[in-house]
Motif scaffolding. Structure first.
Motif, PDB file in Angstrom:
ATOM      1  N   UNK B  97       0.851  -1.198   0.000  1.00 32.13           N
ATOM      2  CA  UNK B  97       0.000   0.000   0.000  1.00 32.13           C
ATOM      3  C   UNK B  97       0.883   1.243   0.000  1.00 32.13           C
ATOM      4  N   UNK B  98       0.273   2.392  -0.260  1.00 31.48           N
ATOM      5  CA  UNK B  98       1.015   3.665  -0.262  1.00 31.48           C
ATOM      6  C   UNK B  98       1.650   3.903   1.105  1.00 31.48           C
ATOM      7  N   UNK B  99       0.921   3.590   2.158  1.00 30.69           N
ATOM      8  CA  UNK B  99       1.428   3.778   3.523  1.00 30.69           C
ATOM      9  C   UNK B  99       2.678   2.942   3.756  1.00 30.69           C
ATOM     10  N   UNK B 100       2.581   1.656   3.393  1.00 27.38           N
ATOM     11  CA  UNK B 100       3.705   0.757   3.652  1.00 27.38           C
ATOM     12  C   UNK B 100       4.952   1.129   2.855  1.00 27.38           C
ATOM     13  N   UNK B 101       4.769   1.381   1.561  1.00 29.97           N
ATOM     14  CA  UNK B 101       5.944   1.632   0.719  1.00 29.97           C
ATOM     15  C   UNK B 101       6.543   3.017   1.021  1.00 29.97           C
ATOM     16  N   UNK B 102       5.687   3.969   1.401  1.00 27.67           N
ATOM     17  CA  UNK B 102       6.206   5.292   1.773  1.00 27.67           C
ATOM     18  C   UNK B 102       7.108   5.162   2.996  1.00 27.67           C
ATOM     19  N   UNK B 103       6.677   4.357   3.955  1.00 31.53           N
ATOM     20  CA  UNK B 103       7.472   4.139   5.160  1.00 31.53           C
ATOM     21  C   UNK B 103       8.818   3.535   4.837  1.00 31.53           C
ATOM     22  N   UNK B 104       8.807   2.539   3.965  1.00 30.55           N
ATOM     23  CA  UNK B 104      10.065   1.871   3.614  1.00 30.55           C
ATOM     24  C   UNK B 104      10.998   2.816   2.851  1.00 30.55           C
ATOM     25  N   UNK B 105      10.435   3.573   1.922  1.00 29.57           N
ATOM     26  CA  UNK B 105      11.262   4.502   1.148  1.00 29.57           C
ATOM     27  C   UNK B 105      11.830   5.583   2.064  1.00 29.57           C
ATOM     28  N   UNK B 106      11.003   6.043   2.989  1.00 29.37           N
ATOM     29  CA  UNK B 106      11.451   7.067   3.941  1.00 29.37           C
ATOM     30  C   UNK B 106      12.662   6.553   4.722  1.00 29.37           C
ATOM     31  N   UNK B 107      12.562   5.308   5.161  1.00 28.35           N
ATOM     32  CA  UNK B 107      13.647   4.724   5.955  1.00 28.35           C
ATOM     33  C   UNK B 107      14.968   4.673   5.207  1.00 28.35           C
ATOM     34  N   UNK B 108      14.932   4.340   3.921  1.00 27.18           N
ATOM     35  CA  UNK B 108      16.227   4.231   3.234  1.00 27.18           C
ATOM     36  C   UNK B 108      16.738   5.586   2.742  1.00 27.18           C
ATOM     37  N   UNK B 109      15.866   6.588   2.655  1.00 25.37           N
ATOM     38  CA  UNK B 109      16.319   7.898   2.169  1.00 25.37           C
ATOM     39  C   UNK B 109      16.662   8.877   3.288  1.00 25.37           C
TER      40      UNK B 109
END
Ligand code: ATP
Ligand code: MG
Lengths: 139, 110
Positions: B97-109
């Protein structure tokens, strides 16, 4: 230098064509990146407003060394209350248009925020003319 | 961070616009409202959305975004995929979902 583009109401497949052309032209003329960015945002919003809300329109772009002036003149329903239309969140977009992600009522506020001059005149049942000017950041 | 490294780390599928994978990614922006992205996204961002039509690529190109990331396994309409190829801007896809992938992308960036 002057350029003209035609915009067709309802033609979402080609929405943004004029903005994309103008972006290329401004790049070639070495206009600063920050000026190109804000002009492109404003022009795109005004162009899409013709596609989403009017029947047809003409975009005229006048480029000078110190400013870019853009006039978008459309035939369309017009805007009965311009102050209301300028408010963030106000939109009369149809459900189909909203489903595409348009119709947040953020377009006119985006234009206002990015251009130095914005004038809107409108006649209900005839059409709307949007004039906007960006004073260029010349080194 | 390079887009292709993000694709690898987050197990994203490259749907179109492979040419764009060398782009440098500055950040991400999650929204399904086009004027919100037009007004607030910055160049170099990955745009996370569920919108799958051609206007998405027009905005990605005008704003010099790094890529478009479609959520929940959504696929682009053919005209959107075609324009991604023309512009050399990648369309990526995830089952998340947008929520899940946003969280993951935030973590690596960040
Ligand atoms: N060219 C136009 N002709 C007729 N009405 C217009 C025109 N431009 C704007 N409007 C009116 O002003 C309202 C607000 O415009 P604005 O661009 O701020 O939001 P929107 O187009 O509805 O949504 P968004 O721009 O966020 O996708 C529109 O919903 C419409 O009622
Ligand atoms: Mg609008």
């Amino acid at each position: 230098m002057q350029f003209e583009f035609e915009v067709t109401g309802g033609d979402f497949a080609n929405a943004g064509t004029a903005s994309s052309q103008v972006k290329k032209i401004l790049k070639q003329l070495n206009v600063s990146v920050s000026d190109i960015k804000r002009i492109v945002v404003a022009l795109y919003e005004a162009e899409v407003n013709i596609v989403a809300h009017a029947y047809s329109g003409v975009v005229t772009v006048e480029i000078e060394t110190t400013q870019v002036r853009i006039i978008l003149k459309d035939s369309g329903p017009g805007i009965p209350d311009i102050d209301l239309a300028m408010q963030q969140g106000y939109s009369t977009a149809s459900p189909e248009v909203r489903e595409m992600g348009f119709g947040a009522g953020m377009g006119l506020p985006n234009i206002k925020r990015n251009m130095d001059v914005l004038n809107i005149s409108s006649e209900v049942g005839i059409g709307t003319t949007v004039e906007m000017i960006a004073f260029l950041n010349v080194a | 961070m390079r887009l292709k490294d993000i694709v690898e780390q987050l197990h994203l599928t490259v749907v179109a616009g492979k040419e764009g994978l060398e782009k440098e990614v500055s950040d991400g922006y999650t929204s399904d409202l086009l004027s919100d992205v037009m007004g607030n996204a910055e160049s170099g961002m990955i745009w996370i959305t569920l919108q799958t039509h051609k206007n998405v690529m027009a905005i990605a190109s005008l704003k010099d975004l790094a890529a478009v990331l479609l959520v929940k396994g959504l696929q682009p309409e053919p005209a959107m995929a075609e324009q991604a190829e023309e512009e050399g801007i990648a369309i990526l896809s995830t089952e998340l979902s947008a929520f899940e992938i946003s969280g993951k992308l935030y973590q690596i960036l960040h």
